[in-house]
Enzyme design. Structure first.
Site, mmCIF file in Angstrom:
data_model
loop_
_atom_site.group_PDB
_atom_site.id
_atom_site.type_symbol
_atom_site.label_atom_id
_atom_site.label_comp_id
_atom_site.label_asym_id
_atom_site.label_seq_id
_atom_site.Cartn_x
_atom_site.Cartn_y
_atom_site.Cartn_z
ATOM 1 N N ALA A 136 -9.407 5.997 3.593
ATOM 2 C CA ALA A 136 -9.414 7.186 4.502
ATOM 3 C C ALA A 136 -10.596 7.933 4.600
ATOM 4 O O ALA A 136 -11.482 8.253 3.443
ATOM 5 C CB ALA A 136 -8.177 8.219 4.158
ATOM 6 N N GLY A 137 -10.911 8.414 5.531
ATOM 7 C CA GLY A 137 -12.013 9.471 6.025
ATOM 8 C C GLY A 137 -13.402 8.806 6.394
ATOM 9 O O GLY A 137 -14.247 9.651 6.698
ATOM 10 N N GLY A 163 -8.277 9.658 8.910
ATOM 11 C CA GLY A 163 -8.555 9.916 10.465
ATOM 12 C C GLY A 163 -9.696 10.840 10.676
ATOM 13 O O GLY A 163 -9.826 11.130 11.716
ATOM 14 N N LYS A 185 0.934 -1.158 0.053
ATOM 15 C CA LYS A 185 0.194 0.013 0.106
ATOM 16 C C LYS A 185 0.809 1.185 -0.095
ATOM 17 O O LYS A 185 1.589 1.587 1.049
ATOM 18 C CB LYS A 185 -0.893 0.153 1.193
ATOM 19 N N ASN A 245 -9.144 2.204 9.198
ATOM 20 C CA ASN A 245 -8.459 2.029 10.447
ATOM 21 C C ASN A 245 -9.069 2.856 11.660
ATOM 22 O O ASN A 245 -9.509 2.233 12.601
ATOM 23 C CB ASN A 245 -6.912 2.425 10.235
ATOM 24 N N THR A 246 -8.932 4.040 11.518
ATOM 25 C CA THR A 246 -9.138 4.887 12.777
ATOM 26 C C THR A 246 -10.725 4.600 13.074
ATOM 27 O O THR A 246 -11.130 4.589 14.353
ATOM 28 C CB THR A 246 -8.936 6.440 12.500
#
Length: 258
Positions: A186-187, A160, A99, A208-209
């Site tokens: 992301a987001g 994040g 990645k 992830n977050t």
């Protein structure tokens, strides 16, 4: 496996890719992975001690019998740095998949698309399977695909941020022109964000977050699994046309007394 995700000839039944950072413990991370049903997780090469052994090693908490490890060049700000990190991951035996992140700004963490394209070309020539994290820019995604990327990974919102899908029209354009999988990276903040991405026709969602930072990461992981599945099913089913005015659920033709 009715509707598998295929990237570079590798087949996944899950369309949810998750990370390994920010969890309160390795035990919680492992439980969240199980609840998510994911078959691919990202590992930030520069933020993991690859020499650690036993329970101290993050890698020992990943069930590699069913989960594929996708090394990540997180924290790299130049093409050279990202290329070196990818090579390190391969030499350490993690994978020849990567990645690819080349960050251009510390505050926004937006990608440096020029450096990203340069690193993609180098790594593809060296036999890597490259999945680049990029802006929701159709031109950038097209160039990355032309450079040999196995998938393109446009952001839904800043890393994040939890803001959800900010520019659905750009994602639709990216998907329309792409010949490789499109993975929103992301987001995402909550399950509805993941469902929206999948309803738009994206091939997968990476997060992830949104899971690791939730009050209950394991419960959120289960929610994300179901959201991705529901969003994909809704996309395949095809939503009804949007109309300005109401349309009766029961036809009026043939109603007695009319």
């Amino acid at each position: 496996m009715v509707d598998p995700l295929v990237i570079a000839g590798r087949t996944f039944s899950s369309r949810l890719v998750v990370g390994t950072g920010k969890y309160p413990s390795h035990e919680v991370m492992k439980a969240a992975h199980e609840a998510s049903g994911t078959e691919m997780v990202t590992v930030a090469v520069r933020r993991v001690d690859l020499s650690a052994k036993g329970r101290e090693s993050l890698l020992s908490w990943i069930d590699t019998s069913r989960i594929f490890i996708l090394p990540n060049t997180a924290g790299c700000y130049t093409a050279d740095d990202a290329v070196r990190t990818a090579r390190l991951a391969r030499e350490a035996g993690l994978s020849n998949w990567i990645k690819l992140e080349v960050i251009g700004d510390e505050k926004t963490l937006f990608p440096d698309n020029e450096g990203l394209l340069e690193a993609t070309r180098i790594l593809v020539r060296e036999g890597f399977v490259v999945l680049p994290y990029t802006n929701d820019d159709p031109i950038a995604c097209r160039k990355l695909e032309e450079a040999g990327a196995a998938a393109v990974m446009p952001l839904g919102a800043p890393i994040g941020s939890g803001l959800g899908i900010q520019n659905p029209n750009n994602l639709l354009i990216i998907k329309e022109q792409a010949r490789v999988p499109v993975i929103v990276d992301a987001g995402v903040g909550t399950a509805s964000d993941a469902a929206i991405a999948m309803e738009l026709g994206m091939d997968a969602v990476l997060m992830n977050t949104a899971i690791a930072g939730a009050n209950d990461p394991v419960l959120m992981a289960g929610a994300m699994k179901r959201a991705v599945e529901a969003g994909r099913m809704a996309f395949l089913a095809g939503r009804i046309e949007r109309r300005r005015y109401a349309t009766a659920s029961s036809p009026l033709e043939g109603v007695i007394g009319r």
